[in-house]
Every structure is written in structure tokens, then in C-alpha cells.
Design a protein around this motif. Structure first.
Motif, PDB file in Angstrom:
ATOM      1  N   GLU A  24       0.842  -1.194   0.000  1.00 42.40           N
ATOM      2  CA  GLU A  24       0.000   0.000   0.000  1.00 42.40           C
ATOM      3  C   GLU A  24       0.879   1.246   0.000  1.00 42.40           C
ATOM      4  N   THR A  43       1.029   4.970   1.553  1.00 40.69           N
ATOM      5  CA  THR A  43       0.450   5.826   2.587  1.00 40.69           C
ATOM      6  C   THR A  43       0.938   7.251   2.355  1.00 40.69           C
ATOM      7  N   ASP A  74       3.712   3.246  -7.261  1.00 40.37           N
ATOM      8  CA  ASP A  74       2.617   2.294  -7.200  1.00 40.37           C
ATOM      9  C   ASP A  74       3.112   0.876  -7.489  1.00 40.37           C
ATOM     10  N   THR A 117       6.207  -1.441   1.492  1.00 41.46           N
ATOM     11  CA  THR A 117       5.485  -0.436   2.259  1.00 41.46           C
ATOM     12  C   THR A 117       6.008   0.921   1.779  1.00 41.46           C
ATOM     13  N   CYS A 145      -2.807   7.159  -3.407  1.00 40.19           N
ATOM     14  CA  CYS A 145      -2.458   6.423  -2.181  1.00 40.19           C
ATOM     15  C   CYS A 145      -3.710   5.796  -1.566  1.00 40.19           C
ATOM     16  N   ALA A 146      -3.601   4.517  -1.194  1.00 40.16           N
ATOM     17  CA  ALA A 146      -4.740   3.813  -0.590  1.00 40.16           C
ATOM     18  C   ALA A 146      -5.049   4.382   0.786  1.00 40.16           C
ATOM     19  N   HIS A 147      -4.028   4.865   1.459  1.00 37.44           N
ATOM     20  CA  HIS A 147      -4.189   5.328   2.831  1.00 37.44           C
ATOM     21  C   HIS A 147      -3.666   6.757   2.934  1.00 37.44           C
TER      22      HIS A 147
END
Ligand SMILES: Nc1ncnc2c1ncn2[C@@H]1O[C@H](COP(=O)(O)OP(=O)(O)OP(=O)(O)O)[C@@H](O)[C@H]1O
Ligand SMILES: [Mg+2]
Length: 212
Positions: free
Chosen positions: A29, A31, A176, A184, A198-200
Motif C-alpha cells: 500500500e 500511505t 505504485d 510499504t 495512495c490507498a491510505h
């Protein structure tokens, strides 16, 4: 590798620059650390990468406390797990492009160096002094170094600042890719496209400052 900040505070001199931040950065992911200029994004990124010590709270990697460890433990974390693309890119201008990827002298046509450069669109530039590259090319060279290291945790500061739209998209795609391969990826950014990818997203807790 799961990297977490647990209620982290940083005070330098008499100034509090990180205000009780808690964030969980997951493998696979991206962040984003987001917030206005001066809100402490770079400082929190450095805390998560063990470049800046915490004043309070803790940083854990896969559940083990890694902040406040010995210099030797920090060096092991950097050597074995982490790669950084920080604001000055950390490029050594007097050395060749290939040296900057591997951080040591390599055979003329080292296939791993070539693959890393191909990955960022800098193939064939191995022998050039890195000082000849443009700002955007240096940015990508710093990413090639991270590709070559195959790091499990990647800490990136404002990767798209000062790039044109095409290069921004390229760099976002490269980061990505890193995440998709299981790394990470932690990014301090104020770029909306970068943040959207960003997913988070972690907005910083900085107090609001009004400029008169
Ligand atoms: N070594 C230091 N000594 C003193 N103050 C510092 C130090 N490093 C950072 N600061 C202060 O901490 C605050 C947060 O800085 P930081 O660089 O983390 O912000 P940022 O969110 O990354 O900002 P920008 O978007 O402008 O890059 C700033 O007010 C800065 O002046
Ligand atoms: Mg910053």
C-alpha cells in the motif's frame, strides 16, 4: 513490513514539531502523509524511517519497537529494509549514473543496474556523470537506486514536486509498482494526484496557524 507510529511527538529545542501522530503503513500500500507546509510531514517521514528520534511515543516495524534503538539496530534497518528518496534526492553529482544506482563500482554492463535504470526510463545513461541529469531525471535516478535495493520499505519526500505532468504520472506509477510488489511505501506530499493514488491518507495533526 508494517511500520507504525504510536502517538509520536517530536520536540526540537523548545518547539513541538510533531504532535502525537499515530499512523499504520501497510505493505502493498502507499500511505500519504498530508497537510500544509510546516505541519511536520517530512519530520514524521523521517521518524518512520528512523532518521529522526522521537521525543514521545514509539515507532514499530512488524510490531517490534524500533525507535530509541541502538545506532547498530538503526543501521541494520536501513541496510536490510529501507530505501529513501528524500528532498535533495541524495545524488552524488561527481559519480556516474551507474555508481549512483548501486552505490559501488560495478561491472560495465551490470544487468541489475541496467534493469533498475530501464525501470525508470534512464536506460543507456550508465556512464554519464549524475551531475549532468536534470532535476526530474535525478528524481528517477533516486528511484532506480530504490529499485536496485529491492527495499521492503520506501520513504519518499515530495516525489512529484517540481516535475511536469508527464513525469509526475511516471513517478506516481513507479511508486505504485513498488507497493504492488509488496513494499510499504510512505510518501510525504502536498500533491493531490499523488495523494489520490495512495490507498491510505494520513492528515497531520498540526495546530492551525493563521498568517496575518
Ligand atoms: N531540525 C529542526 N530544527 C528545528 N525545527 C525544525 C527542524 N526540522 C523541522 N523543523 C520545523 O518543524 C516544522 C515542520 O517541518 P517539516 O519539514 O516536517 O514540515 P513539512 O510538513 O514537511 O513542510 P513542507 O510542506 O514545507 O515540506 C517546521 O516548522 C520546521 O521549521
Ligand atoms: Mg516537507
Amino acid at each position: 513490513m508494517i511500520i507504525e507510529a504510536h502517538d509520536v511527538g517530536v520536540t526540537i529545542g523548545r518547539r513541538r514539531i510533531v504532535h502525537g501522530e499515530s499512523v499504520r503503513c501497510e505493505p502493498g500500500e502507499m500511505t500519504a502523509l498530508t497537510g500544509p507546509s510546516g505541519s511536520g510531514k517530512t519530520s514524521l517521514l523521517h521518524v518512520l524511517g528512523l532518521l529522526l528520534p522521537v521525543t514521545s511515543g514509539a515507532v514499530t516495524a512488524d510490531g517490534t519497537v524500533v525507535s530509541g534503538g541502538s545506532p547498530r539496530a538503526r543501521r541494520a534497518f536501513w541496510r536490510d529494509h529501507a530505501a529513501f528518496v528524500l528532498q535533495d534526492y541524495g545524488i552524488i553529482d561527481d559519480e556516474s549514473v551507474a555508481f549512483n544506482v548501486a552505490l559501488r563500482r560495478t561491472r560495465r554492463a551490470d544487468p541489475r543496474v541496467r534493469a533498475a535504470l530501464e525501470h525508470v526510463g534512464l536506460q543507456g545513461r550508465e556512464a554519464e556523470p549524475a551531475g549532468h541529469l536534470s532535476g526530474g531525471e535525478k528524481q528517477r535516478l533516486a528511484l532506480a537506486r530504490a529499485v536496485h535495493r529491492d527495499a521492503r520499505a520506501l520513504f519518499v519526500d515530495e516525489p512529484t514536486a517540481s516535475l511536469d505532468a508527464a513525469n509526475r504520472a511516471l513517478v506516481i506509477g513507479l511508486l505504485d509498482d513498488f507497493a504492488r510488489r509488496g513494499a510499504t511505501v510512505v510518501v510525504a506530499t502536498h500533491d493531490e494526484d499523488m495523494t489520490a493514488a495512495c490507498a491510505h491518507r494520513h492528515p497531520m495533526n498540526a495546530p492551525t496557524i493563521t498568517i496575518h
